[in-house]
Write an enzyme that holds these catalytic residues in place. Structure first.
Site: not given
Lengths: 316, 278
Positions: A111, A12, A39, A85, A60
């Site tokens: 993630h 990331r 994040s 998500f 989303e």
């Protein structure tokens, strides 16, 4: 992480760097995030190009639709969130608004897998390859380390059309150097060997290399292939590996159904069927350290070696 | 202004032609959604023949106004208007829902030039419209983005995510139209999942709201003129109160005419009522 290799940065972090570079090079790049910019690292782009970054809030589905509209009006759009998500909450929007018309939207799920660790199963994406692969025409990619993530994300940005990229939270073992050329759609043979083939992606590549080294001590030489691109799949490299080694184990940080193992098995069955085994997840995991989770849920070099022994026995 | 700009009076006449096409197409196809196509006929006619700045010869022109039919099941009204506006031959309307046809049962982007979004999975069009509007704002382009939704459709939570976003980003180039015909597939909107007070809801979400009788061409023109001239800094929502099945007495306000095509005999009766042919 459980691999014995030296750790580099998380994939990331490579994403954040690539976005900042793209922002400087291209005025058409727009980035959306759903309240996870810190994040996912899209926040690095936000800090530099606030006029081309939009925090969508925790929406989303709307984010996926807005991205499609922006792309249809000429923007190259990156949307980022946790992969669980983004894929699960945005799925119908990705299907109808992005994949079906083939919009130029880059879907970045961070993630991924169970190694996000302590936050637990609600945050863990174990079905994202299955969902992304069920969207026809969408490139599906999961880089294993910092360098390959940079190269693959740069190539994905340069080509037209939708793509899904799973990135990780944890630091990843360094497997590539800047001198290596990592090509989207081309599987990378990281270790040669003639006795069997270990196919993996993401953090599992490091574990596969560890397993290969353990087996080498007993005289078994495993070929290790990083299949960072699940679509388009490099069927030729996989067919050659099946033909030349005669046995294969696929390792993934994903449900065993409908992920890397499934697409590789399909390619191998159609070209040169060989005995295969699959190391992956059977169901939902739980909170814990990434290392403890990998150990408990069977994503270890030892499990890979055990699966290798089974295919070697079946080969004879 | 549209290349085919018609006056308000001419749009009233054109709207009859559009309604005739809807009935003929659906009868020919043997399936489809007459109620919600007929209810939206005045607004869609006004858009295609007076308000949308589009050139059918250049359907991808960067500065075109965008129209997204989010209530995709009502696409017969859009196809009818597009054919009359010159996007394709009127004769192609008879291919609706046939294999190999460009006129798919719900709108498909890329199949037919002029269709801006693939819709039919309800609740998605406003988000896509927001994306176009946001791009237009970023590029300081002058185009407007129109998005028509059904009232039943706005049960979908995504619509309200998009409503929040459009107001937050001050997308004043965005015009949402709710074709509030009061009926959805299973029954009356207020019986299934109450939406009222609809005007207050959109206003509370930060939109500039105009409520009209959407089957009155004068009110439709007035609302669209105000929406296009919007300088409030807010997006505009037109709550267009309509009659489902409008123009065909035996279909009007009938729940059963949401998704059933007329038979040949029913179509004949409907066309006789609509009139409008020389």
């Amino acid at each position: 992480m459980s691999s014995t290799r030296a750790l580099g940065r998380a994939t990331r972090d490579a994403f954040g760097d690539v976005l900042v570079k793209l922002g400087a090079e291209r005025g058409d790049v727009v980035v959306l995030d759903a309240d996870l910019a810190k994040s996912t690292r899209s926040g690095k782009f936000q800090a530099k190009y606030p006029e081309r970054f939009f925090d969508m809030g925790i929406c989303e589905a709307n984010m996926c639709g807005v991205a499609a509209g922006l792309a249809a009006s000429g923007k190259t759009v990156f949307i980022a969130s946790f992969s669980s998500f983004l894929l699960c909450k945005g799925f119908d929007q990705l299907r109808m608004a992005v994949a079906y018309p083939g919009e130029n939207v880059k879907i970045i799920g961070t993630h991924g897998g169970i190694t996000l660790g302590e936050d637990g199963a609600s945050q863990m994406s174990i079905e994202d390859f299955a969902l992304a692969l069920s969207l026809p025409g969408v490139v599906v990619c999961h880089p294993a380390d910092d360098e390959s993530a940079k190269q693959l994300l740069t190539q994905i940005a340069a080509q037209q059309g939708p793509a899904y990229v799973r990135l990780g939270r944890e630091k990843a073992p360094t497997l590539y150097s800047a001198n290596d050329k990592v090509e989207l759609g081309r599987a990378q043979v990281l270790r040669d060997g003639g006795d069997l083939t270990l196919v993996a992606n993401g953090l599992m590549v490091g574990l596969a290399l560890d397993a290969a080294e353990q087996m080498a001590a007993t005289g078994v030489e495993a070929r290790v292939i990083d299949v960072h691109t699940l679509r388009p799949l490099d069927s030729a490299t996989l067919a050659a590996a099946a033909r030349e080694t005669g046995a294969m184990v696929v390792v993934e940080e994903h449900l065993k159904v409908a992920g890397l193992g499934s697409v590789v098995a399909q390619a191998v069955v159609e070209s040169h069927p060989v005995p295969m085994r699959f190391v992956g997840l059977e169901g939902y995991a739980e909170s814990g350290s990434p290392a403890a989770l990998l150990a408990k849920y069977g994503l270890t070099a030892e499990k890979i070696v055990a699966a290798a022994k089974e295919v070697l026995a079946a080969k004879r | 202004m549209s290349m085919n700009a018609l006056s308000q009076a001419e749009c009233v006449a054109k709207c009859r032609v559009i309604r005739r096409h809807i009935i003929e197409m659906l009868a020919e196809a043997g399936s489809g959604h007459p109620g919600g196509s007929l209810s939206a006929a005045e607004v869609v006619t006004a858009l295609y023949f007076h308000f949308l700045r589009q050139d059918p010869a250049q359907p991808e022109a960067a500065d075109r106004d965008r129209f997204i039919l989010s209530k995709g099941h009502a696409v017969p009204v859009q196809y009818a208007a597009m054919a009359e506006a010159g996007y394709f031959e009127v004769s192609e309307l008879s291919t609706l829902r046939r294999i190999d046809a460009r006129l798919q049962g719900h709108p498909v982007k890329g199949t037919l030039p002029g269709i801006e979004a693939s819709t039919g999975a309800l609740g998605q069009g406003l988000s896509i419209a927001c994306g176009h509007a946001l791009a237009g704002k970023m590029d300081a382009a002058g185009y407007k983005v129109f998005c028509m939704m059904g009232d039943g459709e706005i049960d979908e939570g995504q619509v309200w995510e998009a409503a929040l976003f459009a107001a937050h980003q001050k997308l004043s180039n965005l015009i949402a139209i709710v074709d509030a015909n009061g009926i959805q597939l299973d029954g009356r909107v207020e019986d299934i999942l109450g939406l009222e007070p609809l005007v207050d809801k959109w206003a509370a979400f930060g939109w500039s709201v105009i409520e009209i009788d959407g089957n009155d061409m004068g009110q439709v023109f007035d609302a669209l003129e105000r929406a296009v001239a919007n300088t409030s800094g807010q997006p505009v929502c037109i709550i267009s109160r309509t009659v489902k099945g409008k123009g065909v007495s035996f279909m009007e306000n009938g729940v059963e005419w949401h998704g059933v095509a007329p038979t040949a005999e029913e179509a004949e009766r409907a066309l006789a009522e609509i009139g409008g042919v020389a």
